[in-house]
Motif scaffolding. Structure first.
Motif, PDB file in Angstrom:
ATOM      1  N   ALA A 180      -2.244   5.275  -5.936  1.00 27.73           N
ATOM      2  CA  ALA A 180      -1.257   5.666  -4.936  1.00 27.73           C
ATOM      3  C   ALA A 180       0.008   4.826  -5.077  1.00 27.73           C
ATOM      4  N   LEU A 181       1.167   5.490  -5.194  1.00 29.60           N
ATOM      5  CA  LEU A 181       2.436   4.771  -5.227  1.00 29.60           C
ATOM      6  C   LEU A 181       2.833   4.293  -3.840  1.00 29.60           C
ATOM      7  N   GLY A 182       2.437   5.042  -2.830  1.00 29.72           N
ATOM      8  CA  GLY A 182       2.689   4.694  -1.439  1.00 29.72           C
ATOM      9  C   GLY A 182       1.545   5.258  -0.618  1.00 29.72           C
ATOM     10  N   PRO A 183       1.669   5.294   0.699  1.00 30.56           N
ATOM     11  CA  PRO A 183       0.616   5.907   1.525  1.00 30.56           C
ATOM     12  C   PRO A 183       0.377   7.356   1.103  1.00 30.56           C
ATOM     13  N   ILE A 200      -3.467  16.421  -3.429  1.00 29.21           N
ATOM     14  CA  ILE A 200      -2.490  15.594  -2.735  1.00 29.21           C
ATOM     15  C   ILE A 200      -1.765  16.437  -1.679  1.00 29.21           C
ATOM     16  N   LEU A 201      -1.757  15.936  -0.461  1.00 32.26           N
ATOM     17  CA  LEU A 201      -1.051  16.616   0.625  1.00 32.26           C
ATOM     18  C   LEU A 201       0.280  15.946   0.940  1.00 32.26           C
ATOM     19  N   ARG A 202       0.293  14.620   0.837  1.00 34.43           N
ATOM     20  CA  ARG A 202       1.520  13.858   1.131  1.00 34.43           C
ATOM     21  C   ARG A 202       1.538  12.607   0.269  1.00 34.43           C
ATOM     22  N   GLY A 203       2.693  12.309  -0.322  1.00 34.37           N
ATOM     23  CA  GLY A 203       2.852  11.114  -1.135  1.00 34.37           C
ATOM     24  C   GLY A 203       2.777  11.398  -2.623  1.00 34.37           C
ATOM     25  N   TRP A 204       2.869  10.318  -3.415  1.00 36.77           N
ATOM     26  CA  TRP A 204       2.884  10.418  -4.875  1.00 36.77           C
ATOM     27  C   TRP A 204       1.925   9.422  -5.488  1.00 36.77           C
ATOM     28  N   ARG A 208      -6.926   9.521   4.151  1.00 31.71           N
ATOM     29  CA  ARG A 208      -5.699   8.758   3.952  1.00 31.71           C
ATOM     30  C   ARG A 208      -5.988   7.528   3.091  1.00 31.71           C
ATOM     31  N   TYR A 209      -5.063   7.223   2.190  1.00 31.51           N
ATOM     32  CA  TYR A 209      -5.196   6.071   1.308  1.00 31.51           C
ATOM     33  C   TYR A 209      -3.951   5.193   1.431  1.00 31.51           C
ATOM     34  N   PRO A 210      -4.102   3.888   1.525  1.00 35.35           N
ATOM     35  CA  PRO A 210      -2.921   3.007   1.518  1.00 35.35           C
ATOM     36  C   PRO A 210      -2.326   2.889   0.124  1.00 35.35           C
ATOM     37  N   ALA A 211      -1.116   2.377   0.036  1.00 40.67           N
ATOM     38  CA  ALA A 211      -0.444   2.180  -1.248  1.00 40.67           C
ATOM     39  C   ALA A 211      -1.283   1.309  -2.169  1.00 40.67           C
ATOM     40  N   ASP A 212      -1.223   1.597  -3.473  1.00 34.18           N
ATOM     41  CA  ASP A 212      -1.912   0.859  -4.535  1.00 34.18           C
ATOM     42  C   ASP A 212      -3.419   1.129  -4.606  1.00 34.18           C
ATOM     43  N   THR A 213      -3.928   2.010  -3.760  1.00 38.03           N
ATOM     44  CA  THR A 213      -5.350   2.363  -3.816  1.00 38.03           C
ATOM     45  C   THR A 213      -5.629   3.230  -5.034  1.00 38.03           C
TER      46      THR A 213
END
Length: 240
Positions: free
Chosen positions: A96-99, A50-54, A30-35
């Motif tokens: 990452a744009l979000g989580p 990518i599994l979830r998010g953009w 998992r990565y937080p936003a902006d990572t």
């Protein structure tokens, strides 16, 4: 121009057995936003699914701190495959744009898998070809089109709107949302600037022009499209 891929994401082109085998090669993270999931110039060779998010895919430009966003990637997309295959430095930064939730696979494991699965290897080559063509188109547009025309085209793309028909919400991108009046692109002006390789000041000037013609309405981190048909004409090079 096109930030969003028109083909199926890599993981969605796999058979259930292939997908299970690929996912078993790595581990979930998992990565937080902006990572930064991947960083331009880095020598790492792992790949990410990518599994979830953009995420955004961007490259440095000749203007120093300015970056050009070449793509928006979402669930099922494979990233980092070029460095895994040729073991050269990363050619782009993925942020990452979000989580984000993703499967991370080492470059060695990914290369061994492709050697044993020629169909999957062919899918990766097809994806690479498509993305290289898309990147070439983005760079060509950057060199030949005005900021207003590039911005108009990007707003049409990200909104998911059909300029000759009624608005239909699209789930193919992270940035569009419907309102009572029209579709909304939910990006700040500096983020919009990065998607077309322009300065924030140039994008602000273009948006002012669009507002005075009642083509768009702007607010905090959003651009509402009031006249998709006229915006599409501007994207095609008319009325500039």
């Amino acid at each position: 121009m096109g930030l969003l891929g028109t083909e199926l994401a890599f993981a969605h082109t796999l058979t259930p057995q292939e997908r299970e085998s690929v996912m078993a090669l790595g581990s979930r993270k998992r990565y937080p936003a902006d990572t930064h999931l991947l960083t331009e110039g880095d020598r790492s060779s792992h790949v990410v699914i990518i599994l979830r998010g953009w995420v955004t895919v961007s490259v440095a430009t000749d203007r120093g701190a300015t970056r050009l966003i070449l793509g928006l990637r979402g669930p099922g997309e494979l990233l980092g495959e070029m460095a895994a295959l040729d073991q050269h430095p990363r050619s782009a930064t993925v942020r990452a744009l979000g989580p984000i939730e993703a499967q991370v696979i080492s470059g060695d494991a990914f290369r061994r898998f492709l050697a044993l699965h020629p169909r999957v290897s062919g899918l990766v080559i097809r994806q690479l070809t498509f993305r290289l063509r898309s990147a070439d188109q983005e760079r060509s547009a950057l060199a030949s089109l005005t900021v207003l025309r590039r911005l108009a085209g990007r707003l049409i793309e990200l909104s998911g709107v059909d300029p000759v028909g009624p608005y239909a919400p699209s789930d193919t991108g992270p940035s569009s949302a419907p309102t009572a009046s029209g579709p909304v692109v939910q990006l700040a002006q500096d983020e919009l600037a990065a998607t077309i390789g322009a300065t924030r000041e140039a994008v602000a000037k273009a948006l002012r022009l669009l507002r005075t013609q009642n083509i768009v309405r702007t607010g905090n981190r959003m651009v509402e499209i009031l006249d998709p048909a006229l915006l599409a004409l501007l994207a095609d090079g008319h009325q500039e």
